[in-house]
Structures are given as C-alpha cells and as structure tokens.
Write a protein that holds these residues in place. Structure first.
Motif, PDB file in Angstrom:
ATOM      1  N   LYS A 180      -3.499 -15.371  17.731  1.00 21.94           N
ATOM      2  CA  LYS A 180      -1.564 -16.203  18.235  1.00 21.94           C
ATOM      3  C   LYS A 180      -1.163 -17.627  17.607  1.00 21.94           C
ATOM      4  CE  LYS A 180      -0.988 -12.796  21.824  1.00 21.94           C
ATOM      5  NZ  LYS A 180      -1.355 -12.015  20.708  1.00 21.94           N
ATOM      6  N   SER A 182      -9.182 -13.688   9.215  1.00 23.38           N
ATOM      7  CA  SER A 182      -9.125 -12.768   7.898  1.00 23.38           C
ATOM      8  C   SER A 182      -7.376 -13.251   7.146  1.00 23.38           C
ATOM      9  CB  SER A 182      -8.254 -11.706   9.303  1.00 23.38           C
ATOM     10  OG  SER A 182      -6.553 -12.436   9.371  1.00 23.38           O
ATOM     11  N   VAL A 192     -12.711 -14.004   3.975  1.00 21.70           N
ATOM     12  CA  VAL A 192     -13.590 -13.224   4.164  1.00 21.70           C
ATOM     13  C   VAL A 192     -12.686 -11.586   4.144  1.00 21.70           C
ATOM     14  CG1 VAL A 192     -15.345 -11.312   5.576  1.00 21.70           C
ATOM     15  CG2 VAL A 192     -15.301 -13.906   5.932  1.00 21.70           C
ATOM     16  N   SER A 194      -7.529  -7.213  13.264  1.00 24.08           N
ATOM     17  CA  SER A 194      -7.372  -5.314  13.439  1.00 24.08           C
ATOM     18  C   SER A 194      -8.775  -4.922  12.148  1.00 24.08           C
ATOM     19  CB  SER A 194      -6.457  -5.463  12.809  1.00 24.08           C
ATOM     20  OG  SER A 194      -6.461  -5.483  11.261  1.00 24.08           O
ATOM     21  N   ASN A 217     -10.903  -7.531  21.117  1.00 27.32           N
ATOM     22  CA  ASN A 217     -10.498  -6.536  20.418  1.00 27.32           C
ATOM     23  C   ASN A 217      -9.064  -6.057  21.617  1.00 27.32           C
ATOM     24  OD1 ASN A 217      -7.679  -5.647  19.277  1.00 27.32           O
ATOM     25  ND2 ASN A 217      -8.475  -6.603  17.182  1.00 27.32           N
TER      26      ASN A 217
HETATM   27  C1  LIG Z   1      -5.149  -5.929  -1.928  1.00 24.69           C
HETATM   28  C2  LIG Z   1      -5.523  -6.436  -0.785  1.00 24.69           C
HETATM   29  C3  LIG Z   1      -6.313  -7.462  -0.509  1.00 24.69           C
HETATM   30  C4  LIG Z   1      -6.880  -7.928   0.940  1.00 24.69           C
HETATM   31  N1  LIG Z   1      -7.590  -8.502   1.139  1.00 24.69           N
HETATM   32  C5  LIG Z   1      -8.540  -9.398   2.818  1.00 24.69           C
HETATM   33  C6  LIG Z   1      -9.266 -10.035   2.958  1.00 24.69           C
HETATM   34  O1  LIG Z   1     -10.220 -10.085   1.659  1.00 24.69           O
HETATM   35  N2  LIG Z   1      -9.162 -10.480   3.418  1.00 24.69           N
HETATM   36  C7  LIG Z   1      -8.505  -9.455   4.826  1.00 24.69           C
HETATM   37  O2  LIG Z   1      -9.300 -10.209   6.636  1.00 24.69           O
HETATM   38  N3  LIG Z   1      -7.571  -8.940   4.773  1.00 24.69           N
HETATM   39  C8  LIG Z   1      -7.412  -8.411   2.968  1.00 24.69           C
HETATM   40  N4  LIG Z   1      -6.251  -7.821   2.951  1.00 24.69           N
HETATM   41  C9  LIG Z   1      -5.538  -7.462   4.197  1.00 24.69           C
HETATM   42  C10 LIG Z   1      -5.770  -6.722   5.467  1.00 24.69           C
HETATM   43  O3  LIG Z   1      -5.382  -5.230   4.657  1.00 24.69           O
HETATM   44  C11 LIG Z   1      -4.563  -6.659   6.850  1.00 24.69           C
HETATM   45  O4  LIG Z   1      -3.473  -6.794   6.631  1.00 24.69           O
HETATM   46  C12 LIG Z   1      -5.397  -8.508   6.954  1.00 24.69           C
HETATM   47  O5  LIG Z   1      -6.927  -8.054   7.658  1.00 24.69           O
HETATM   48  C13 LIG Z   1      -4.953  -8.036   8.745  1.00 24.69           C
HETATM   49  O6  LIG Z   1      -4.857  -9.788   9.670  1.00 24.69           O
HETATM   50  P1  LIG Z   1      -5.726  -9.858  10.697  1.00 24.69           P
HETATM   51  O7  LIG Z   1      -6.728  -8.546  11.413  1.00 24.69           O
HETATM   52  O8  LIG Z   1      -6.098 -10.394  11.270  1.00 24.69           O
HETATM   53  O9  LIG Z   1      -3.863  -9.059  11.855  1.00 24.69           O
HETATM   54  P2  LIG Z   1      -4.046  -7.595  12.245  1.00 24.69           P
HETATM   55  O10 LIG Z   1      -4.028  -6.689  11.445  1.00 24.69           O
HETATM   56  O11 LIG Z   1      -2.945  -8.211  12.306  1.00 24.69           O
HETATM   57  O12 LIG Z   1      -4.275  -8.075  13.962  1.00 24.69           O
HETATM   58  C14 LIG Z   1      -4.715  -8.272  14.565  1.00 24.69           C
HETATM   59  C15 LIG Z   1      -5.024  -7.781  15.836  1.00 24.69           C
HETATM   60  O13 LIG Z   1      -5.455  -8.736  16.590  1.00 24.69           O
HETATM   61  C16 LIG Z   1      -5.347  -7.929  18.018  1.00 24.69           C
HETATM   62  N5  LIG Z   1      -4.889  -8.771  19.091  1.00 24.69           N
HETATM   63  C17 LIG Z   1      -3.761  -9.338  19.410  1.00 24.69           C
HETATM   64  N6  LIG Z   1      -3.834 -10.434  20.533  1.00 24.69           N
HETATM   65  C18 LIG Z   1      -5.247  -9.864  20.605  1.00 24.69           C
HETATM   66  C19 LIG Z   1      -5.459 -11.148  21.375  1.00 24.69           C
HETATM   67  N7  LIG Z   1      -5.000 -11.994  22.574  1.00 24.69           N
HETATM   68  N8  LIG Z   1      -6.776 -10.969  22.033  1.00 24.69           N
HETATM   69  C20 LIG Z   1      -7.381 -10.299  21.110  1.00 24.69           C
HETATM   70  N9  LIG Z   1      -6.667  -9.196  20.115  1.00 24.69           N
HETATM   71  C21 LIG Z   1      -5.555  -9.752  19.892  1.00 24.69           C
HETATM   72  C22 LIG Z   1      -4.726  -7.037  17.290  1.00 24.69           C
HETATM   73  O14 LIG Z   1      -4.738  -5.911  18.564  1.00 24.69           O
HETATM   74  C23 LIG Z   1      -4.489  -6.460  16.283  1.00 24.69           C
HETATM   75  O15 LIG Z   1      -5.563  -5.787  16.081  1.00 24.69           O
HETATM   76  C24 LIG Z   1      -5.668  -7.726   2.032  1.00 24.69           C
HETATM   77  C25 LIG Z   1      -5.324  -6.352   1.785  1.00 24.69           C
HETATM   78  C26 LIG Z   1      -4.591  -5.473   0.231  1.00 24.69           C
HETATM   79  C27 LIG Z   1      -3.556  -4.968  -0.377  1.00 24.69           C
END
Ligand SMILES: Cc1cc2nc3c(=O)[nH]c(=O)nc-3n(C[C@H](O)[C@H](O)[C@H](O)COP(=O)(O)OP(=O)(O)OC[C@H]3O[C@@H](n4cnc5c(N)ncnc54)[C@H](O)[C@@H]3O)c2cc1C
Lengths: 262, 313
Positions: B200, B228, B243, B261, B280
């Motif tokens: 958050k 992330s 990572v 996620s 999560n």
């Molecule tokens: C070419 C390309 C390369 C990429 N390279 C990377 C990379 O190297 N690394 C990477 O990480 N991503 C990479 N991505 C992005 C990846 O696809 C995701 O968009 C990214 O990992 C999402 O980050 P996130 O999980 O932090 O956020 P989100 O997808 O927004 O997920 C947030 C999560 O937090 C949970 N959540 C919400 N509130 C709470 C709470 N209070 N307590 C516990 N859980 C909660 C939700 O349920 C959700 O699962 C890449 C994308 C592309 C297209």
C-alpha cells in the motif's frame, strides 16, 4: 555526431515456448524490439536532435528481423542496416545467439560505417546475456560504460551516470565509445503515423559477410546449447489458516521443522 | 599450455562477496576434474588475502580500474560469481582472447572431462545445457547460491601483485554511495523478503525491513529486501531490489512474497528459490500457485505477527 544503435529482435515477452523434445524448442512467432534497445534508440534520437548528426540502426538477423529496423525508421533513424548471411544461421537461431559471433559482425559493421558513439541495450530480453555490447567494444578497442541512466554529450566526450552496487557513479568517457542503456534512461517516444507509413514502404538494406570483409571462419559457435527443458514453475501450496498470530507461529514451526529453512 | 582455472574474487566494502566465496569453494574440485590448477585473480588486497586461503596462486590486481585486464596467459578457464563487475569484465576478456563466454549460469559441472553449464533461455521460459568450443579459454560466471560456500581448506597461497592495464578514455568523476549500500544484494540473500503493491505505501515497507532484521538476527544469515516491479515503478523501492524478468533472478533458501500478485514476470525471477512463502489478502492470487506455504490475510497484520513469532520462537 555519428551514432550507431544496435538493436535486436526478440520473441515477444508473451510468446509461448514449448519443448518439442530435449533437443528442440519451439517459440511462438511473435516478435518485438528488445526493451532496452528501445531506450538506446530513443537516446540516440535525442542526442541527434540536440547536437545534430545521424542515427543509423543496425541489426544482425534473418529477414523477419528487418521489422525492428522499420520501427527505427518510423521513430526517426536516418538509415538502417540488416546483416545476414547463411554462415550466421547456426550461431543466431530462434532460441540462442552466440555473442562473440554477433560482436565480430557488429565490430566489422561499425568499422565499415564509421561512428562517434555506439548505443545498445544493456541486455537482450531473450537471452539476458549482456555480452554483445561489451564484446563489440573490446574488439573495437574503445571505451564503454554499461547500464547508463543518463547521457550528456560534451565536446569530444560524453558524460554518463551509472548505478551499480548501490553507488551512483558519474563517468566521463572519450569518444568514440559504446554505451548500453539501462531502464530509467528515458521514456521512448511513439512513432508518428506519417513516418510509420513511410517506414512500411522502405526497402531495408541487407549486407552479407563478404560486404563487410568478414571471413566465414571468423564465425564460430563458441557456446552452444545442447539440450533444453521448459521447467514447470508451479509448486504445491499448503495454506496456513487462522488468526494472524496463530498462522504466523504455525508458519514458523513448519518452515523450521519441515524445511529447516529457519 | 594454459593449465589454470582462475577465479575472479571481488569484495564489496571490505568483505569478500559471498558469491566469490562460493565460487572459490568449488574451484579446486572443478579444476581437479579438468586436470587444471585452481588460482585466483583478486580485485583488492582483502580479496587477495582471502583467496590465498583457498588456492595456491593469487594475482592481486592493483589499481583494478574500470576494466581492461588481459586474461592471464595460462588461463584455460575463468570463473566468477555473477556481479555487475563480472558482467563488464568477463565478456571483455572472452572477446579479447577469442574465448567462450556464458554468464549467469545456474549450474556448472564437468562431464566426460569437459565443462558444461546450465542457464535460463528465452527470458526464463526455458533452460538450456551448454557446451563450449574446445581449445579456447572458457569464461563463465555463476549466480549466487549455485555452489555452497565452505571454509578454507587451509592453504596459504602466494600473492603476486600486478598492475591492471589502465582503461583508456574512461574517468570516474564521482561515486556517491547511497545510504543503503551496505545492504545485502537481493541476489545474495539466503532469505529474501519481497514486497509488492499490496503493502500500500513506501512507508509500510518498514514492516518488511523489520522482519528482515529479525530474520537476520535469528538465523545469522544474509537477509535482503526485494520488490515487485509495480513498487519499483511507483518509486517506493529502488530498481536494485526488483525481482523478476526485468529485474534480478534470485535463488535464496527462503523467499517471502508479500502483497505480490505473482504475475509470470515476477515468478521468472524466483523459480530457483528453495522455499516460497506467499502472503496475500486475495485467496485467488496467482502467487499461491507458485508458493509452498501461504497465508491469506492483510500483510500489515500478518508480517508484524510473523516478526513476533520469530522473535519468540
Ligand atoms: C516485459 C515485462 C517485464 C516485467 N518484469 C517484471 C519484473 O521483473 N518483476 C516484477 O515483479 N514484475 C514485472 N513485470 C510486471 C508484472 O507483470 C506485474 O505487473 C507486477 O509484478 C505486479 O506487481 P505487484 O504484484 O506488486 O502488484 P499487483 O499485481 O497490483 O498485486 C498486488 C497484490 O497485492 C495483494 N494485496 C492487496 N492488498 C493487500 C494486503 N493488504 N495484504 C496483502 N496483500 C494485498 C493483491 O491481492 C494483489 O495480489 C513485468 C511486466 C512486463 C510486461
């Protein structure tokens, strides 16, 4: 300033990969320009806009790789060259690139075309090797800085920033030189529609090894993949239930007893 | 006749890099199987004296600058742990000596008298086993945790000082060490505590930092914080901690994915972790498919509870 940009066509990050057997891989035919190369192209265009000069994009690859050069033209590159030769087919495949072979070709192209500055991506998004740029600089015996996050041209030299091991360094580099682009260097532009249409009709020049005066025996496979796997990344989950304090205590117990991980 | 296997030994802030120690620990065994003698090239005095506890011949490169360092003439194999320096140095050495280079390997072994290596391909979607062209120098880096670190065998090697060749045309004008520089690099953590958008805010990463500190005290191991891409893009955390596919690939003994996620791009960076724990609030989050243990709940409640549980265990 005469700028060369090295670009690579790589499988789209969403392309599916399948192992047909343990010695052949199939990659879905969806391609794009490697992400870090798009930053290199953008930086080259910005330098040209600010200081004048030319931007020439170069790729080594089969006919389909010409598409990334079309993109470079649409973005504003002055000229583009695709290098291909039957002798390269064994070392530049759909699944693997022999870095030294490609570097030898690119060093020959750079000598042939002449340059003040070479820009390329920090690594290609398919093999993540981060080798071709450095190797090309080594073969050309020019200074290089990898993974730069800022570039400023000065008279006869270039000033760059590089983040590494938690330190930010400012480096002055005499020209001619090679730089590789790190994420954060810039935000690449979108091509203009008119330029896209013009680029779609452009004839992409192709050069073979003879045109670069490269002997076919300079192209050797130094490193070769001999077998492949497509690992399954899934694990089998144990969900631990309960109020936070209870679940946390149970997790600690299981990590310790079942996995010796704590 | 090249008859040596050289390990490049680096230190980071006085201490030898843990990945350098891992490679040094494996070097004698590999060299033996190849009929070579293990040796080392060290980038400073601390690294040299540590390397001399593992191998009999150590070249201490004085003024090891930004790069050109010719490959020693008797080098048949050069091994290094993956690092930013190795990524610049190794391809350079390989190109300058017409050698075979493969970086960031996930396995390295001797089969039928020759080296073979493994490494991800196609952005981590596949893995390959690689062979090297014979009769050329082989220059390889391996990632952290591929080899286990072991105590020095009690050798006391000879250290030879040698000046590195000056790198021409390059001048470092300034180098600002950020406050976080003494931290464990995310690739070198035995445990990695990684957070995503589910935390958050940037401030809430304090709970992860506290968990990391508590784990470091409890286990005595190296604990790193990871992130992330979403939180790096939001500038909550530095890119060094990212990572995944476009960040770093990690292989810790234990990985915590907190509020992440579990998109495939993130998973590509953690598939070599031994144990993955997911926390999560969404029971259907994809991360649970790629984890060994999971707690469904609010990270801001579960993480402090976990920190307490470790303190009291
Ligand atoms: C070419 C390309 C390369 C990429 N390279 C990377 C990379 O190297 N690394 C990477 O990480 N991503 C990479 N991505 C992005 C990846 O696809 C995701 O968009 C990214 O990992 C999402 O980050 P996130 O999980 O932090 O956020 P989100 O997808 O927004 O997920 C947030 C999560 O937090 C949970 N959540 C919400 N509130 C709470 C709470 N209070 N307590 C516990 N859980 C909660 C939700 O349920 C959700 O699962 C890449 C994308 C592309 C297209």
């Amino acid at each position: 300033m005469k700028i060369l940009v090295f670009v690579k066509q790589v499988p789209d990050t969403e392309a599916l990969v399948e192992a047909l057997d343990d010695s052949s891989l199939k990659v879905e035919e969806k391609f794009e320009m490697s992400f870090f190369d798009t930053l290199a192209v953008e930086e080259a265009l910005r330098l040209k806009e600010k200081h004048g000069g030319t931007v020439t994009a170069v790729t080594v690859g089969p006919e389909r790789a010409g598409e990334v050069l079309r993109t470079c033209l649409a973005l504003g590159a002055d000229s583009v060259f695709r290098i291909w030769d039957e002798a390269l087919a064994p070392v530049v495949t759909d699944v693997f690139t022999d870095s030294l072979s490609v570097a030898r070709v690119l060093a020959a192209v750079a000598k042939h075309l002449g340059f003040d500055l070479i820009l390329c991506g920090k690594q290609a998004l398919d093999d993540d090797a981060a080798a071709v740029g450095v190797m090309t600089a080594a073969l050309l015996e020019i200074p290089f800085v990898t993974a730069v996050t800022s570039v400023k041209a000065e008279e006869g030299s270039i000033r760059v920033k590089q983040k590494r091991d938690g330190a930010e360094r400012e480096i002055k580099c005499e020209l001619p030189a090679l730089l590789s682009a790190e994420k954060g260097l810039n935000e690449p532009r979108q091509p203009q529609v008119m330029k896209v249409m013009k680029a779609a009709r452009a004839k992409i020049d192709a050069m073979d090894l003879a045109a670069l005066k490269i002997q076919a025996d300079a192209i050797i496979s130094t490193v070769k993949p001999v077998s492949f796997t497509v690992p399954d990344k899934a694990r089998s989950i144990s969900i631990i239930e309960g109020e936070p304090a209870d679940a946390a205590a149970e997790l600690v117990r299981r990590l310790r007893e079942e996995r010796q991980a704590l | 006749m090249p008859d040596k296997l050289y390990v490049i030994v680096e230190s980071n802030g006085g201490e030898i890099r843990s990945v350098s120690r891992e490679v040094l620990s494996a070097a004698r065994g590999i060299a033996g199987e190849l009929g070579l003698t293990a040796a080392a090239v060290a980038t400073n005095a601390d690294a040299a004296s540590e390397a001399a506890k593992y191998v009999t011949h150590v070249v201490h490169l004085t003024n090891a600058g930004l790069i050109p360092t010719p490959l020693p003439e008797d080098a048949a194999v050069v091994l290094a742990g993956s690092s930013p320096l190795a990524r610049d140095l190794l391809p350079y050495l390989a190109a300058a000596s017409a050698g075979c280079y493969l970086g960031d390997c996930t396995a390295l072994r001797v089969e039928a008298g020759v080296l073979v290596a493994e490494r991800p391909m196609l952005g981590g979607k596949a893995a390959g086993t690689f062979a090297f062209e014979p009769d050329r120098p082989i220059v390889v880096s391996v990632r952290a945790h591929v080899f286990a670190a072991s105590d020095p065998p009690g050798v006391s090697g000879e250290i030879i000082e040698q000046a590195a060749v000056e790198s021409k045309g390059i001048e470092v004008l300034s180098s600002d060490r950020a406050a976080e520089d003494r931290r464990v690099d995310v690739t070198e953590g035995d445990i990695v505590v990684a957070g995503g958008r589910g935390l958050k805010s940037a401030d809430n990463f304090a709970v992860l930092e506290e968990l990391a500190g508590t784990l470091a005290n409890a286990t005595g191991g190296a604990v790193a914080v990871g992130a992330s891409r979403a939180v790096v893009d939001a500038k909550w955390r530095p890119y060094e901690e990212q990572v995944g596919k476009s960040g770093k690939s990690v292989a810790p003994k234990l990985y915590f994915a907190v509020g992440i996620s579990g998109q495939i791009h993130h998973i590509l960076g953690i598939d070599r972790a031994q144990v993955v724990v997911a926390i999560n609030s969404d029971p259907d989050a994809p991360i649970f498919k790629y984890a060994d243990y999971g707690i469904v709940g609010d990270a801001l409640q579960v993480i402090p509870a976990l920190t307490e549980a470790i303190k009291s265990a």
